[in-house]
Design an enzyme around this catalytic site. Sequence first.
Site, PDB file in Angstrom:
ATOM      1  N   TYR A  14      41.754  31.066  26.721  1.00  0.00           N
ATOM      2  CA  TYR A  14      42.154  31.489  28.069  1.00  0.00           C
ATOM      3  C   TYR A  14      43.654  31.714  28.189  1.00  0.00           C
ATOM      4  CZ  TYR A  14      42.668  31.549  33.141  1.00  0.00           C
ATOM      5  OH  TYR A  14      42.983  31.913  34.427  1.00  0.00           O
TER       6      TYR A  14
ATOM      7  N   LYS B 123      45.828  35.309  28.772  1.00  0.00           N
ATOM      8  CA  LYS B 123      46.657  35.641  29.937  1.00  0.00           C
ATOM      9  C   LYS B 123      48.103  35.944  29.502  1.00  0.00           C
ATOM     10  CE  LYS B 123      43.504  35.210  33.236  1.00  0.00           C
ATOM     11  NZ  LYS B 123      43.070  36.332  34.096  1.00  0.00           N
TER      12      LYS B 123
HETATM   13  N1  LIG Z   1      40.906  29.644  40.128  1.00  0.00           N
HETATM   14  C1  LIG Z   1      42.103  29.419  39.616  1.00  0.00           C
HETATM   15  O1  LIG Z   1      42.676  28.335  39.780  1.00  0.00           O
HETATM   16  C2  LIG Z   1      42.815  30.492  38.848  1.00  0.00           C
HETATM   17  C3  LIG Z   1      44.115  30.221  38.407  1.00  0.00           C
HETATM   18  C4  LIG Z   1      44.815  31.201  37.719  1.00  0.00           C
HETATM   19  C5  LIG Z   1      44.219  32.432  37.475  1.00  0.00           C
HETATM   20  N2  LIG Z   1      42.946  32.672  37.894  1.00  0.00           N
HETATM   21  C6  LIG Z   1      42.377  33.995  37.611  1.00  0.00           C
HETATM   22  O2  LIG Z   1      41.900  34.558  38.816  1.00  0.00           O
HETATM   23  C7  LIG Z   1      40.867  35.500  38.528  1.00  0.00           C
HETATM   24  C8  LIG Z   1      39.669  35.200  39.412  1.00  0.00           C
HETATM   25  O3  LIG Z   1      39.180  33.910  39.053  1.00  0.00           O
HETATM   26  P1  LIG Z   1      38.402  32.955  40.052  1.00  0.00           P
HETATM   27  O4  LIG Z   1      39.010  31.614  39.939  1.00  0.00           O
HETATM   28  O5  LIG Z   1      38.243  33.599  41.370  1.00  0.00           O
HETATM   29  O6  LIG Z   1      36.993  32.859  39.271  1.00  0.00           O
HETATM   30  P2  LIG Z   1      35.505  33.167  39.706  1.00  0.00           P
HETATM   31  O7  LIG Z   1      35.209  32.660  41.065  1.00  0.00           O
HETATM   32  O8  LIG Z   1      34.699  32.700  38.540  1.00  0.00           O
HETATM   33  O9  LIG Z   1      35.483  34.779  39.785  1.00  0.00           O
HETATM   34  C9  LIG Z   1      35.611  35.554  38.642  1.00  0.00           C
HETATM   35  C10 LIG Z   1      35.127  36.945  38.980  1.00  0.00           C
HETATM   36  O10 LIG Z   1      35.259  37.756  37.799  1.00  0.00           O
HETATM   37  C11 LIG Z   1      34.009  38.401  37.586  1.00  0.00           C
HETATM   38  N3  LIG Z   1      33.799  38.797  36.205  1.00  0.00           N
HETATM   39  C12 LIG Z   1      33.760  38.033  35.094  1.00  0.00           C
HETATM   40  N4  LIG Z   1      33.504  38.794  34.022  1.00  0.00           N
HETATM   41  C13 LIG Z   1      33.388  40.073  34.480  1.00  0.00           C
HETATM   42  C14 LIG Z   1      33.125  41.321  33.871  1.00  0.00           C
HETATM   43  N5  LIG Z   1      32.882  41.433  32.547  1.00  0.00           N
HETATM   44  N6  LIG Z   1      33.101  42.433  34.628  1.00  0.00           N
HETATM   45  C15 LIG Z   1      33.329  42.351  35.955  1.00  0.00           C
HETATM   46  N7  LIG Z   1      33.548  41.197  36.606  1.00  0.00           N
HETATM   47  C16 LIG Z   1      33.573  40.071  35.858  1.00  0.00           C
HETATM   48  C17 LIG Z   1      32.973  37.396  38.057  1.00  0.00           C
HETATM   49  O11 LIG Z   1      31.725  38.016  38.227  1.00  0.00           O
HETATM   50  P3  LIG Z   1      30.340  37.151  38.198  1.00  0.00           P
HETATM   51  O12 LIG Z   1      30.171  36.564  39.574  1.00  0.00           O
HETATM   52  O13 LIG Z   1      29.324  38.203  37.844  1.00  0.00           O
HETATM   53  O14 LIG Z   1      30.493  36.108  37.140  1.00  0.00           O
HETATM   54  C18 LIG Z   1      33.642  36.977  39.350  1.00  0.00           C
HETATM   55  O15 LIG Z   1      33.429  37.941  40.352  1.00  0.00           O
HETATM   56  C19 LIG Z   1      40.582  35.381  37.033  1.00  0.00           C
HETATM   57  O16 LIG Z   1      41.272  36.403  36.335  1.00  0.00           O
HETATM   58  C20 LIG Z   1      41.173  34.016  36.685  1.00  0.00           C
HETATM   59  O17 LIG Z   1      41.543  33.908  35.336  1.00  0.00           O
HETATM   60  C21 LIG Z   1      42.224  31.730  38.560  1.00  0.00           C
END
Ligand SMILES: NC(=O)c1ccc[n+]([C@@H]2O[C@H](COP(=O)([O-])OP(=O)(O)OC[C@H]3O[C@@H](n4cnc5c(N)ncnc54)[C@H](OP(=O)(O)O)[C@@H]3O)[C@@H](O)[C@H]2O)c1
Length: 255
Positions: A178, A182
């Site tokens: 991961y 990034k």
């Molecule tokens: N949450 C945190 O604390 C945090 C911190 C730093 C960065 N981020 C980043 O923020 C972004 C969103 O994360 P989140 O925390 O909101 O996670 P999340 O709730 O798991 O959402 C991830 C989203 O990405 C989609 N996805 C995954 N693989 C995909 C693919 N091949 N094609 C299209 N869509 C896909 C998922 O779809 P499905 O529903 O179909 O799985 C979901 O809609 C990510 O890039 C993550 O790395 C998150």
Amino acid sequence: MSEQDAHRKVALVTGANKGIGRGAAAQLAALGMTVLVGARDPRRGEEAAAALREAGGDVHAVALDVTDAASVRAAARQVEERFGRLDVLVNNAGISGSGPISPDKAVDQVPSTVDLDMVRRVFETNVFGVIAVTNAMLPLLRRSPEPRVVNVSSHAASMTIFADPDGPMAALLPSAAYSPSKSALNALTVQYANELRKDGVLVNAAAPGFVATDSNAHTGVLTVEEGAEVLVRLATLGADGPTGGFFGAEGPVPW
Ligand SMILES: NC(=O)c1ccc[n+]([C@@H]2O[C@H](COP(=O)([O-])OP(=O)(O)OC[C@H]3O[C@@H](n4cnc5c(N)ncnc54)[C@H](OP(=O)(O)O)[C@@H]3O)[C@@H](O)[C@H]2O)c1
């Protein structure tokens, strides 16, 4: 399309059926943009778009799996046919690789024992997927007067932070998947920004902070609304805004 609709900015958010992407979609819609909810599962995309329309937004679902070339091509065709251009692209779709981040799962990403197929899957989504979607959408972004690209990165991308052996990231998240994915996304952000600066396309990376979503079994401390704010700020930069930067709610994040 009504005259009012023709003047709305058009934003595509990948992985917007839930989590931070959905939060960003809601905020961009509240700003008056037409928002396209990218989702790999069309049913969940439609459900999210319908809920955001209920709240008053001009929101539509677009089937989009960022790891599937045919799906990316079809999504670009759909945006072109329906809107003819794209103003904002938020590359938000991402995976952690080992399921919801938790202390017991962190061990899955220890470099010396990591499963290489898992690393490949993470890079396929978090890095190669961003190249595929950005390149497919660039012809449409170039038709916008103020094109903006936001790559959703993470504080875990910061080599300055995780290179500190006494810092929080080095101890917390030994990660061969991961975190390096990034960091690579950050490098790509700068490369795209350098290429597209002369064309007025502003490309920046966003670190949303530790946000309560499915990706961390809702152990994050920020709401999706709070996490999405920096994405929206970078999606709505004025012409004098930065490009090739890395920003969190607190301001610039060290590379
Ligand atoms: N949450 C945190 O604390 C945090 C911190 C730093 C960065 N981020 C980043 O923020 C972004 C969103 O994360 P989140 O925390 O909101 O996670 P999340 O709730 O798991 O959402 C991830 C989203 O990405 C989609 N996805 C995954 N693989 C995909 C693919 N091949 N094609 C299209 N869509 C896909 C998922 O779809 P499905 O529903 O179909 O799985 C979901 O809609 C990510 O890039 C993550 O790395 C998150």
